[in-house]
Design a protein around this motif. Sequence first.
Motif, PDB file in Angstrom:
ATOM      1  N   PRO A 209       3.154  80.669 148.772  1.00  0.00           N
ATOM      2  CA  PRO A 209       2.744  79.273 148.518  1.00  0.00           C
ATOM      3  C   PRO A 209       1.794  78.725 149.581  1.00  0.00           C
ATOM      4  N   ALA A 210       1.871  79.234 150.794  1.00  0.00           N
ATOM      5  CA  ALA A 210       1.006  78.741 151.870  1.00  0.00           C
ATOM      6  C   ALA A 210      -0.460  79.050 151.614  1.00  0.00           C
ATOM      7  N   GLN A 211      -0.739  80.024 150.738  1.00  0.00           N
ATOM      8  CA  GLN A 211      -2.127  80.389 150.440  1.00  0.00           C
ATOM      9  C   GLN A 211      -2.757  79.488 149.380  1.00  0.00           C
ATOM     10  N   LEU A 212      -1.965  78.606 148.792  1.00  0.00           N
ATOM     11  CA  LEU A 212      -2.495  77.715 147.755  1.00  0.00           C
ATOM     12  C   LEU A 212      -3.134  76.491 148.395  1.00  0.00           C
ATOM     13  N   PRO A 213      -4.245  76.019 147.838  1.00  0.00           N
ATOM     14  CA  PRO A 213      -4.882  74.811 148.392  1.00  0.00           C
ATOM     15  C   PRO A 213      -3.997  73.588 148.208  1.00  0.00           C
ATOM     16  N   GLU A 214      -4.039  72.686 149.154  1.00  0.00           N
ATOM     17  CA  GLU A 214      -3.254  71.448 149.074  1.00  0.00           C
ATOM     18  C   GLU A 214      -3.853  70.531 148.009  1.00  0.00           C
ATOM     19  N   SER A 215      -2.979  69.915 147.228  1.00  0.00           N
ATOM     20  CA  SER A 215      -3.436  68.988 146.192  1.00  0.00           C
ATOM     21  C   SER A 215      -2.270  68.111 145.780  1.00  0.00           C
ATOM     22  N   ALA A 216      -2.542  66.843 145.521  1.00  0.00           N
ATOM     23  CA  ALA A 216      -1.503  65.950 145.015  1.00  0.00           C
ATOM     24  C   ALA A 216      -1.052  66.445 143.646  1.00  0.00           C
ATOM     25  N   VAL A 217       0.240  66.389 143.399  1.00  0.00           N
ATOM     26  CA  VAL A 217       0.783  66.925 142.148  1.00  0.00           C
ATOM     27  C   VAL A 217       0.203  66.187 140.946  1.00  0.00           C
ATOM     28  N   TRP A 218       0.017  64.875 141.064  1.00  0.00           N
ATOM     29  CA  TRP A 218      -0.528  64.125 139.936  1.00  0.00           C
ATOM     30  C   TRP A 218      -1.954  64.569 139.606  1.00  0.00           C
ATOM     31  N   GLU A 219      -2.716  64.948 140.625  1.00  0.00           N
ATOM     32  CA  GLU A 219      -4.055  65.492 140.372  1.00  0.00           C
ATOM     33  C   GLU A 219      -3.957  66.822 139.623  1.00  0.00           C
ATOM     34  N   THR A 220      -2.978  67.626 139.998  1.00  0.00           N
ATOM     35  CA  THR A 220      -2.772  68.885 139.285  1.00  0.00           C
ATOM     36  C   THR A 220      -2.424  68.635 137.820  1.00  0.00           C
ATOM     37  N   VAL A 221      -1.599  67.626 137.558  1.00  0.00           N
ATOM     38  CA  VAL A 221      -1.255  67.275 136.172  1.00  0.00           C
ATOM     39  C   VAL A 221      -2.519  66.943 135.384  1.00  0.00           C
ATOM     40  N   GLN A 222      -3.415  66.181 136.001  1.00  0.00           N
ATOM     41  CA  GLN A 222      -4.652  65.797 135.303  1.00  0.00           C
ATOM     42  C   GLN A 222      -5.522  67.023 135.024  1.00  0.00           C
ATOM     43  N   ARG A 223      -5.584  67.948 135.970  1.00  0.00           N
ATOM     44  CA  ARG A 223      -6.369  69.167 135.740  1.00  0.00           C
ATOM     45  C   ARG A 223      -5.732  70.014 134.642  1.00  0.00           C
ATOM     46  N   ALA A 224      -4.407  70.088 134.641  1.00  0.00           N
ATOM     47  CA  ALA A 224      -3.716  70.873 133.616  1.00  0.00           C
ATOM     48  C   ALA A 224      -3.995  70.348 132.213  1.00  0.00           C
ATOM     49  N   ARG A 225      -4.263  69.053 132.106  1.00  0.00           N
ATOM     50  CA  ARG A 225      -4.492  68.429 130.802  1.00  0.00           C
ATOM     51  C   ARG A 225      -5.974  68.272 130.465  1.00  0.00           C
ATOM     52  N   HIS A 226      -6.859  68.706 131.321  1.00  0.00           N
ATOM     53  CA  HIS A 226      -8.298  68.492 131.125  1.00  0.00           C
ATOM     54  C   HIS A 226      -8.755  69.139 129.816  1.00  0.00           C
ATOM     55  N   LEU A 227      -9.534  68.396 129.024  1.00  0.00           N
ATOM     56  CA  LEU A 227      -9.964  68.892 127.719  1.00  0.00           C
ATOM     57  C   LEU A 227     -10.886  70.097 127.816  1.00  0.00           C
ATOM     58  N   GLY A 228     -11.542  70.269 128.953  1.00  0.00           N
ATOM     59  CA  GLY A 228     -12.432  71.417 129.109  1.00  0.00           C
ATOM     60  C   GLY A 228     -11.724  72.686 129.529  1.00  0.00           C
ATOM     61  N   ARG A 229     -10.443  72.570 129.812  1.00  0.00           N
ATOM     62  CA  ARG A 229      -9.681  73.731 130.269  1.00  0.00           C
ATOM     63  C   ARG A 229      -9.629  74.800 129.168  1.00  0.00           C
ATOM     64  N   PRO A 230      -9.768  76.084 129.513  1.00  0.00           N
ATOM     65  CA  PRO A 230      -9.736  77.123 128.480  1.00  0.00           C
ATOM     66  C   PRO A 230      -8.432  77.075 127.675  1.00  0.00           C
ATOM     67  N   THR A 231      -8.558  77.191 126.376  1.00  0.00           N
ATOM     68  CA  THR A 231      -7.393  77.216 125.491  1.00  0.00           C
ATOM     69  C   THR A 231      -6.922  78.651 125.297  1.00  0.00           C
ATOM     70  N   THR A 232      -5.811  78.793 124.618  1.00  0.00           N
ATOM     71  CA  THR A 232      -5.292  80.126 124.320  1.00  0.00           C
ATOM     72  C   THR A 232      -6.304  80.951 123.549  1.00  0.00           C
ATOM     73  N   LEU A 233      -6.933  80.370 122.526  1.00  0.00           N
ATOM     74  CA  LEU A 233      -7.921  81.125 121.757  1.00  0.00           C
ATOM     75  C   LEU A 233      -9.148  81.448 122.590  1.00  0.00           C
ATOM     76  N   ASP A 234      -9.517  80.579 123.529  1.00  0.00           N
ATOM     77  CA  ASP A 234     -10.612  80.906 124.446  1.00  0.00           C
ATOM     78  C   ASP A 234     -10.277  82.166 125.235  1.00  0.00           C
ATOM     79  N   TYR A 235      -9.074  82.211 125.777  1.00  0.00           N
ATOM     80  CA  TYR A 235      -8.666  83.390 126.540  1.00  0.00           C
ATOM     81  C   TYR A 235      -8.581  84.624 125.650  1.00  0.00           C
ATOM     82  N   PHE A 236      -8.068  84.463 124.434  1.00  0.00           N
ATOM     83  CA  PHE A 236      -8.012  85.613 123.532  1.00  0.00           C
ATOM     84  C   PHE A 236      -9.413  86.195 123.321  1.00  0.00           C
ATOM     85  N   GLY A 237     -10.389  85.319 123.130  1.00  0.00           N
ATOM     86  CA  GLY A 237     -11.739  85.785 122.879  1.00  0.00           C
ATOM     87  C   GLY A 237     -12.380  86.457 124.080  1.00  0.00           C
TER      88      GLY A 237
END
Length: 571
Positions: free
Chosen positions: A291-319
């Motif tokens: 865990p020490a190798q992970l960049p520091e970030s506020a958890v709420w910011e991580t939540v926003q990134r996890a929900r970002h509409l541009g984030r690759p979807t499952t079908l994107d990864y499949f392709g």
Amino acid sequence: MKAGEDPAGQGSGDWAVCPRCRDMIYGPRLERNLRVCPACGHHHRLTAHERITQLFDADSVELLGTRVRTGDPLLFADTEPYSARLAAARAATGLDEAVVLAEGSVQGHRVMAAVMDFRFLGGSLGSAVGELITLAAERALDERLPLLIVAASGGARMQEGTLSLMQMAKTAQALGALDTAGILTLSLITDPTYGGVAASFATLCDVIIAEPGARMGFAGPRVISQTIRQTLPAGFQTAEHLLAHGLVDTIRPRAELRDTLARLLATVAEPAARTGRTEPPPDGEPLIRDPAQLPESAVWETVQRARHLGRPTTLDYFGRLFTGFEELRGDRQGGECPSIVGGTACLDGIPVMVLGHQKGHTSKELNERNFGMATPAGYRKAARLLRLAGKLGLPVITLVDTPGAFPGLEAEEQGQAVVIAENIRLMTALPVPVVTLVTGEGGSGGALALAVADRVLVCANAVYSVISPEGCAAILWNDAAMAPVAAEALRIDAGALLRLGIADAVVPEPADGAHNDPALAADYVHAALASVLDELRPMPVSELVAARYARFRAYGAVESFMNATEEAMQS
């Protein structure tokens, strides 16, 4: 007789009339177009020999000379004796019965086939048809070859009475033996497929493909409308209707059938050593375990990134990650949920079963996919694919990205809690390697239903939680605005999940999130999945399942206390 010969000697003539659009079609043009109308796409019926020629590699076919003929056990006669009808059908078609057996290759993949011919008494299911289907299954079992059934039937052969009915059980148990042996079975539904054939071997196969417009059902539309005295909807019992109701996996026009069959057959071919991209990701190691190798970030910011509409979807990864992906749809119980997608594919030449939650990038896509919130039909579909992976020995890769299971009225009436519970139990004992990657949101039981795995990976900007931060804040703080505080308290980010032992490792992401460079994000994911699969594939099944059980058995923060009696006994 060679494959492709029409024993009845019936040519199409210089011109043909399409029964759907009534266009005149030049005969040679119709033949070149695989007997599909170039104007409206109507798929004309094929003889069994024409079908074999179209599907199999040239010069690969062995027509099996099994001569099976039905008798006339009931001495049945209607307007003419059954024996006379049989003689007429044999003379008109040049066939002994309504099934032709063949063994051959489809793009190099060997397969056993039982191909029905509607010209012979409407492809009706009688003793000889049941015997030929059973013989095909038994030969596939003996030679450990996939079995392909091409169905075309009007239903049971009434002239054979209950002996015809018993063929449904006879063929069903033959297909069951192939399930037990782990042999792939494929069904191609052509127009029409009804009655006992539809209610036995045609729908018991692992994968059901339908030609466009092909009709299938137990009772025919005329019987149904006369019985219930209702007007049936347009397109009722067509392939398109069946697909929407989760009863077939896919619809393929005739020109695409060979490619589709080849992709499916490739999943059970003996895999060679892993091929393809083997270089490490740009930053070296594919997985972060500290865990020490992970960049520091506020958890709420991580939540926003996890929900970002541009984030690759499952079908994107499949392709981006897999080759030969063949999507399999439907729960076979009347439902199809687009919030979960899955099917067979290859990762660097290794056949796998892939499935995951599907969201979208636009409002339209999100609505079509129900924001990645699966209904019971989605989880039943996932369970069907998981069981198929177990049968065929395919490693399973699941991608999790959902706010949670759909909380609707119909979902509850259809047993949402039950199907989630059943999926969790199913995955605990699945006899193949299972890898889960949380790519975005891992929302509660709806996520866990696809995440009981040997290795659980989390993308650096993904979250995994028992409840959404907003839901937790509303319940415990009575204030949804406290969601950022709840997110911190719930410990839902990658670093916390690593410390808790929920995640085995974290998959790096491009700076500021996967949405900034989807191609690079896919490279990271590819390296991570390949690394973990290389670790798991050599492990014996018993060891895999035992370790998976021990993994989930160990979760929890509990303290054990002995009561006074136990302490006294031990002292």
